[in-house]
Design a protein around this motif. Structure first.
Motif, PDB file in Angstrom:
ATOM      1  N   MET A   1       0.823  -1.173   0.000  1.00  0.00           N
ATOM      2  CA  MET A   1       0.000   0.000   0.000  1.00  0.00           C
ATOM      3  C   MET A   1       0.880   1.254   0.000  1.00  0.00           C
ATOM      4  O   MET A   1       0.594   2.198  -0.692  1.00  0.00           O
ATOM      5  CB  MET A   1      -0.917  -0.023   1.227  1.00  0.00           C
ATOM      6  CG  MET A   1      -1.885   1.126   1.235  1.00  0.00           C
ATOM      7  SD  MET A   1      -3.026   1.192   2.626  1.00  0.00           S
ATOM      8  CE  MET A   1      -3.660  -0.450   2.697  1.00  0.00           C
ATOM      9  N   ARG A   2       1.919   1.245   0.827  1.00  0.00           N
ATOM     10  CA  ARG A   2       2.792   2.416   0.880  1.00  0.00           C
ATOM     11  C   ARG A   2       3.443   2.663  -0.470  1.00  0.00           C
ATOM     12  O   ARG A   2       3.541   3.802  -0.920  1.00  0.00           O
ATOM     13  CB  ARG A   2       3.871   2.232   1.942  1.00  0.00           C
ATOM     14  CG  ARG A   2       3.338   2.241   3.339  1.00  0.00           C
ATOM     15  CD  ARG A   2       4.449   2.096   4.317  1.00  0.00           C
ATOM     16  NE  ARG A   2       5.357   1.032   3.872  1.00  0.00           N
ATOM     17  CZ  ARG A   2       6.285   0.490   4.604  1.00  0.00           C
ATOM     18  NH1 ARG A   2       6.475   0.906   5.814  1.00  0.00           N
ATOM     19  NH2 ARG A   2       7.052  -0.466   4.149  1.00  0.00           N
ATOM     20  N   ARG A   3       3.889   1.606  -1.104  1.00  0.00           N
ATOM     21  CA  ARG A   3       4.547   1.751  -2.408  1.00  0.00           C
ATOM     22  C   ARG A   3       3.586   2.328  -3.436  1.00  0.00           C
ATOM     23  O   ARG A   3       3.940   3.230  -4.194  1.00  0.00           O
ATOM     24  CB  ARG A   3       5.079   0.401  -2.885  1.00  0.00           C
ATOM     25  CG  ARG A   3       5.985   0.534  -4.088  1.00  0.00           C
ATOM     26  CD  ARG A   3       6.585  -0.780  -4.533  1.00  0.00           C
ATOM     27  NE  ARG A   3       7.128  -1.520  -3.409  1.00  0.00           N
ATOM     28  CZ  ARG A   3       7.108  -2.835  -3.308  1.00  0.00           C
ATOM     29  NH1 ARG A   3       6.587  -3.566  -4.256  1.00  0.00           N
ATOM     30  NH2 ARG A   3       7.601  -3.452  -2.258  1.00  0.00           N
ATOM     31  N   HIS A  14       1.477   8.823  10.769  1.00  0.00           N
ATOM     32  CA  HIS A  14       1.224  10.183  11.241  1.00  0.00           C
ATOM     33  C   HIS A  14      -0.257  10.549  11.092  1.00  0.00           C
ATOM     34  O   HIS A  14      -0.837  11.206  11.954  1.00  0.00           O
ATOM     35  CB  HIS A  14       2.095  11.180  10.463  1.00  0.00           C
ATOM     36  CG  HIS A  14       1.825  12.605  10.805  1.00  0.00           C
ATOM     37  ND1 HIS A  14       2.259  13.191  11.976  1.00  0.00           N
ATOM     38  CD2 HIS A  14       1.139  13.573  10.141  1.00  0.00           C
ATOM     39  CE1 HIS A  14       1.859  14.443  12.008  1.00  0.00           C
ATOM     40  NE2 HIS A  14       1.183  14.710  10.903  1.00  0.00           N
ATOM     41  N   TYR A  15      -0.870  10.120  10.009  1.00  0.00           N
ATOM     42  CA  TYR A  15      -2.261  10.482   9.719  1.00  0.00           C
ATOM     43  C   TYR A  15      -3.268   9.423  10.136  1.00  0.00           C
ATOM     44  O   TYR A  15      -4.444   9.728  10.326  1.00  0.00           O
ATOM     45  CB  TYR A  15      -2.430  10.779   8.234  1.00  0.00           C
ATOM     46  CG  TYR A  15      -1.703  12.034   7.818  1.00  0.00           C
ATOM     47  CD1 TYR A  15      -2.216  13.282   8.115  1.00  0.00           C
ATOM     48  CD2 TYR A  15      -0.473  11.960   7.167  1.00  0.00           C
ATOM     49  CE1 TYR A  15      -1.543  14.439   7.760  1.00  0.00           C
ATOM     50  CE2 TYR A  15       0.205  13.120   6.788  1.00  0.00           C
ATOM     51  CZ  TYR A  15      -0.341  14.346   7.101  1.00  0.00           C
ATOM     52  OH  TYR A  15       0.325  15.486   6.746  1.00  0.00           O
ATOM     53  N   PHE A  16      -2.838   8.171  10.245  1.00  0.00           N
ATOM     54  CA  PHE A  16      -3.761   7.081  10.553  1.00  0.00           C
ATOM     55  C   PHE A  16      -3.217   6.270  11.723  1.00  0.00           C
ATOM     56  O   PHE A  16      -2.087   5.786  11.682  1.00  0.00           O
ATOM     57  CB  PHE A  16      -3.964   6.177   9.330  1.00  0.00           C
ATOM     58  CG  PHE A  16      -4.443   6.939   8.129  1.00  0.00           C
ATOM     59  CD1 PHE A  16      -5.773   7.319   8.017  1.00  0.00           C
ATOM     60  CD2 PHE A  16      -3.556   7.297   7.122  1.00  0.00           C
ATOM     61  CE1 PHE A  16      -6.208   8.042   6.918  1.00  0.00           C
ATOM     62  CE2 PHE A  16      -3.986   8.020   6.019  1.00  0.00           C
ATOM     63  CZ  PHE A  16      -5.321   8.395   5.924  1.00  0.00           C
ATOM     64  N   ALA A  17      -4.032   6.107  12.742  1.00  0.00           N
ATOM     65  CA  ALA A  17      -3.605   5.403  13.954  1.00  0.00           C
ATOM     66  C   ALA A  17      -3.315   3.929  13.703  1.00  0.00           C
ATOM     67  O   ALA A  17      -2.433   3.347  14.325  1.00  0.00           O
ATOM     68  CB  ALA A  17      -4.673   5.540  15.033  1.00  0.00           C
ATOM     69  N   SER A  21      -8.213   2.474  10.547  1.00  0.00           N
ATOM     70  CA  SER A  21      -8.555   3.883  10.324  1.00  0.00           C
ATOM     71  C   SER A  21      -8.193   4.312   8.901  1.00  0.00           C
ATOM     72  O   SER A  21      -8.907   5.117   8.296  1.00  0.00           O
ATOM     73  CB  SER A  21      -7.882   4.788  11.357  1.00  0.00           C
ATOM     74  OG  SER A  21      -6.484   4.766  11.232  1.00  0.00           O
ATOM     75  N   LEU A  22      -7.132   3.759   8.360  1.00  0.00           N
ATOM     76  CA  LEU A  22      -6.767   4.034   6.964  1.00  0.00           C
ATOM     77  C   LEU A  22      -7.827   3.483   6.016  1.00  0.00           C
ATOM     78  O   LEU A  22      -8.280   4.171   5.101  1.00  0.00           O
ATOM     79  CB  LEU A  22      -5.403   3.434   6.635  1.00  0.00           C
ATOM     80  CG  LEU A  22      -4.981   3.463   5.166  1.00  0.00           C
ATOM     81  CD1 LEU A  22      -4.883   4.899   4.660  1.00  0.00           C
ATOM     82  CD2 LEU A  22      -3.654   2.738   4.992  1.00  0.00           C
ATOM     83  N   VAL A  23      -8.258   2.261   6.265  1.00  0.00           N
ATOM     84  CA  VAL A  23      -9.280   1.637   5.416  1.00  0.00           C
ATOM     85  C   VAL A  23     -10.587   2.424   5.499  1.00  0.00           C
ATOM     86  O   VAL A  23     -11.245   2.663   4.487  1.00  0.00           O
ATOM     87  CB  VAL A  23      -9.481   0.151   5.797  1.00  0.00           C
ATOM     88  CG1 VAL A  23     -10.708  -0.433   5.124  1.00  0.00           C
ATOM     89  CG2 VAL A  23      -8.234  -0.651   5.431  1.00  0.00           C
ATOM     90  N   ARG A  24     -10.947   2.872   6.683  1.00  0.00           N
ATOM     91  CA  ARG A  24     -12.170   3.682   6.826  1.00  0.00           C
ATOM     92  C   ARG A  24     -12.066   4.984   6.036  1.00  0.00           C
ATOM     93  O   ARG A  24     -13.030   5.436   5.424  1.00  0.00           O
ATOM     94  CB  ARG A  24     -12.445   3.966   8.295  1.00  0.00           C
ATOM     95  CG  ARG A  24     -13.040   2.799   9.013  1.00  0.00           C
ATOM     96  CD  ARG A  24     -13.633   3.220  10.356  1.00  0.00           C
ATOM     97  NE  ARG A  24     -14.524   2.172  10.812  1.00  0.00           N
ATOM     98  CZ  ARG A  24     -14.206   1.323  11.783  1.00  0.00           C
ATOM     99  NH1 ARG A  24     -13.051   1.406  12.389  1.00  0.00           N
ATOM    100  NH2 ARG A  24     -15.067   0.392  12.144  1.00  0.00           N
ATOM    101  N   LYS A  81     -12.154  -9.181   2.562  1.00  0.00           N
ATOM    102  CA  LYS A  81     -11.140 -10.232   2.669  1.00  0.00           C
ATOM    103  C   LYS A  81     -10.120  -9.962   3.774  1.00  0.00           C
ATOM    104  O   LYS A  81      -9.444 -10.873   4.220  1.00  0.00           O
ATOM    105  CB  LYS A  81     -10.389 -10.381   1.348  1.00  0.00           C
ATOM    106  CG  LYS A  81     -11.234 -10.844   0.195  1.00  0.00           C
ATOM    107  CD  LYS A  81     -10.395 -10.839  -1.077  1.00  0.00           C
ATOM    108  CE  LYS A  81     -11.233 -11.021  -2.301  1.00  0.00           C
ATOM    109  NZ  LYS A  81     -10.423 -10.903  -3.535  1.00  0.00           N
ATOM    110  N   THR A  82      -9.991  -8.722   4.208  1.00  0.00           N
ATOM    111  CA  THR A  82      -8.963  -8.368   5.185  1.00  0.00           C
ATOM    112  C   THR A  82      -9.311  -8.794   6.601  1.00  0.00           C
ATOM    113  O   THR A  82      -8.432  -8.881   7.445  1.00  0.00           O
ATOM    114  CB  THR A  82      -8.703  -6.846   5.208  1.00  0.00           C
ATOM    115  OG1 THR A  82      -9.864  -6.177   5.718  1.00  0.00           O
ATOM    116  CG2 THR A  82      -8.323  -6.323   3.845  1.00  0.00           C
ATOM    117  N   GLY A  83     -10.569  -9.011   6.873  1.00  0.00           N
ATOM    118  CA  GLY A  83     -10.975  -9.379   8.217  1.00  0.00           C
ATOM    119  C   GLY A  83     -11.100  -8.185   9.161  1.00  0.00           C
ATOM    120  O   GLY A  83     -11.360  -8.359  10.342  1.00  0.00           O
ATOM    121  N   LEU A  84     -10.919  -6.975   8.650  1.00  0.00           N
ATOM    122  CA  LEU A  84     -11.084  -5.787   9.489  1.00  0.00           C
ATOM    123  C   LEU A  84     -12.565  -5.583   9.800  1.00  0.00           C
ATOM    124  O   LEU A  84     -13.432  -5.953   9.005  1.00  0.00           O
ATOM    125  CB  LEU A  84     -10.529  -4.549   8.783  1.00  0.00           C
ATOM    126  CG  LEU A  84      -9.025  -4.530   8.541  1.00  0.00           C
ATOM    127  CD1 LEU A  84      -8.645  -3.337   7.681  1.00  0.00           C
ATOM    128  CD2 LEU A  84      -8.272  -4.498   9.855  1.00  0.00           C
TER     129      LEU A  84
END
Length: 93
Positions: A1-3, A14-17, A21-24, A81-84
């Protein structure tokens, strides 16, 4: 994802705990993008059959419905699929 985003892990943290929270945030951004388009002034109301026909013609002529499928549906199928624990976020969009 970072790439794919071209950012470092420290920038993301810094922006996502956490990952959830990033997925949301991605869900919110994608939903607003799709819904914002459909709520634009061009398609403000379906109060006549002509307005509906104009909306349908736009999508058929532009090819949008055939490019990559439904962007929200595709996003939902990948996220599930992530289970989050974000299913409620997906259904509310």
């Amino acid at each position: 994802m970072r790439r794919a985003a071209g950012v470092s892990g420290s920038q993301l943290s810094h922006y996502f705990a956490n990952k959830e929270s990033l997925v949301r945030a991605v869900i919110d951004w994608q939903a607003e993008s799709v819904l914002g388009f459909h709520r634009s002034e061009r398609f403000a109301g379906f109060d006549t059959i002509e307005a509906y026909q104009e909306w349908a013609a736009f999508f058929v002529v532009s090819g949008r419905p055939f490019e990559n499928g439904c962007s929200l549906g595709s996003l939902a199928s990948e996220i599930v699929k992530t289970g989050l624990d974000v299913r409620d976020d997906l259904t509310l969009t």
